[in-house]
Design an enzyme around this catalytic site. Sequence first.
Site, short mmCIF file in Angstrom:
data_model
loop_
_atom_site.label_atom_id
_atom_site.label_comp_id
_atom_site.label_asym_id
_atom_site.label_seq_id
_atom_site.Cartn_x
_atom_site.Cartn_y
_atom_site.Cartn_z
N LYS A 1 0.83 -1.20 0.00
CA LYS A 1 0.00 0.00 0.00
C LYS A 1 0.87 1.27 0.00
O LYS A 1 0.43 2.32 -0.46
CB LYS A 1 -0.92 0.03 1.22
CG LYS A 1 -1.83 -1.19 1.37
CD LYS A 1 -2.82 -1.31 0.23
CE LYS A 1 -3.98 -2.25 0.52
NZ LYS A 1 -3.59 -3.66 0.65
C1 LIG Z 1 -4.22 -4.81 0.23
C2 LIG Z 1 -3.42 -6.03 0.18
C3 LIG Z 1 -3.68 -7.04 -0.74
C4 LIG Z 1 -4.84 -6.98 -1.70
O1 LIG Z 1 -4.67 -5.98 -2.67
P1 LIG Z 1 -5.94 -5.45 -3.50
O2 LIG Z 1 -5.41 -4.34 -4.31
O3 LIG Z 1 -6.94 -5.00 -2.47
O4 LIG Z 1 -6.43 -6.60 -4.29
C5 LIG Z 1 -2.83 -8.13 -0.77
N1 LIG Z 1 -1.80 -8.26 0.08
C6 LIG Z 1 -1.53 -7.30 0.99
C7 LIG Z 1 -0.41 -7.50 1.93
C8 LIG Z 1 -2.31 -6.15 1.08
O5 LIG Z 1 -2.03 -5.21 1.98
#
Ligand SMILES: *Cc1c(COP(=O)(O)O)cnc(C)c1O
Length: 494
Positions: free
Chosen positions: A111
């Site tokens: 993120k």
């Molecule tokens: C948010 C997240 C995901 C999923 O990603 P999306 O874009 O919501 O599909 C997968 N792994 C981790 C560690 C995340 O923080």
Amino acid sequence: MVKYISTRGGGGAVSASEAILKGLAEDGGLFFPDYIPALPKTLKEFSEMTYQETAYEVMQAFLSDYTEEELKNCIKNAYDSKFDTEVIAPLAYADGVYYLELFHGATIAFKDMALSILPHLMTTAVNKNHIKNEIVILTATSGDTGKAALAGFAGVKGTKIIVFYPKNGVSPIQEKQMVTQKGDNTFVVGIRGNFDDAQNGVKKIFGDREFEKLMADNGYQFSSANSINIGRLVPQVVYYIYAYAQLLKEGKIADGEAINVVVPTGNFGNILAAYFAKNMGLPIAKLICASNENKVLFDFFRTGTYDRNRDFVLTSSPSMDILISSNLERLIYLIAGKDAEKNRELMMQLSTSGKYQISTEMQEKLQDFYGGYADEAQTASAIASLYESCGYVIDPHTAVASRVCRQYREETKDETKAVIASTASPYKFTRSVMKALGKDDGQADDFELADRLSEVSGVKIPEAVTGIRTVPVLHDTVCGKEEMADVVKKYLGI
Ligand SMILES: *Cc1c(COP(=O)(O)O)cnc(C)c1O
């Protein structure tokens, strides 16, 4: 000049900066570029660029109303020493596949890739659009977005950020990261409910016109840091192009050779960014969508029916514990031939009956995707087997993708080179990781397990973990899912 329109057809086209400010379109739809630009440079040219240069080239293609100076400033302030490696997103080779490590930012999850730049894109948008209101970022998190958004927006003038997370649905380290957040403009609330409850609560507040008016009367307006914001999506396109270019530069692939990408998926934002990269012209063959036991997307790709009516499972990959993948709406809109009416109908069905079925014609346009899933035992064994064969330790989210990648290869015999999006550091989920490695005796806490993990993997404990170990909890509010709006009003004093 790319403009943004709602996937549900309401309202007119808006500029990129307006779309970033609004987050969600007024009719409840998501903003979608009126066309997806082609790659602005050749793959060879990209292979000679730094991460920051790549980010500029890719993002300027989408964010048409940002000037070169504005965008370059945003990039400079985002991708700096907050990342613990100069290359920002390194590739690691292990057991026949490439792991694109997207967890080298401040909060050790992918993120950070988008949320370290979103606050800069947003404050630039505030200035460009002569907004006088204070921006209130409202965010629902399944664990990782919350901290990354808090870290990005803390102390940013003219903004406040309120994060809702499922009180019993995140890892202890994820929770500690959030509730120790400093900054007068930050608020963190645990809700009695799951991630979908948090996300629905936020969407409801966004769609409440009376609330919006009350906000405006008090000099506030909402925006979103969730992956529904195109200011999240666009920065995520960058690293797929960067990864390809790095492989090309290192001679691992030929110019134009197609690769597969495997993405551990929850809200469908990350994999959609890869799909955008493909549509820009990046040679990606298959997009492999990996789910955990909340396998709504796996079922969708198999059957064409999206059905959220099922039990919500708490897994060791909590950031993927999601039954309503918001960003899928953008894909639905696209495969409906950009028919906003059709898309709106399906989304209405989703909100009233919890499911919808796409037409065979639409289903045929999903050939680029492959859906797979891994259960808890398979996820743990993926962590253990990779460690045993290569000494490389991955987190449970990445492990879901790793397992699905293996399954895909066994099932299809497709040996196309694969890049797995490695979305979190194993240090964020020390208990699940150490358990998978057979090294959790149930006595140590998550931080002590970090010490052991460091001994096992030989990788230093990241500052994101050592830095929160002994700091005080600053946020302890817990509320029911019906009380979210009241909590927001209380924080804003309205
Ligand atoms: C948010 C997240 C995901 C999923 O990603 P999306 O874009 O919501 O599909 C997968 N792994 C981790 C560690 C995340 O923080």
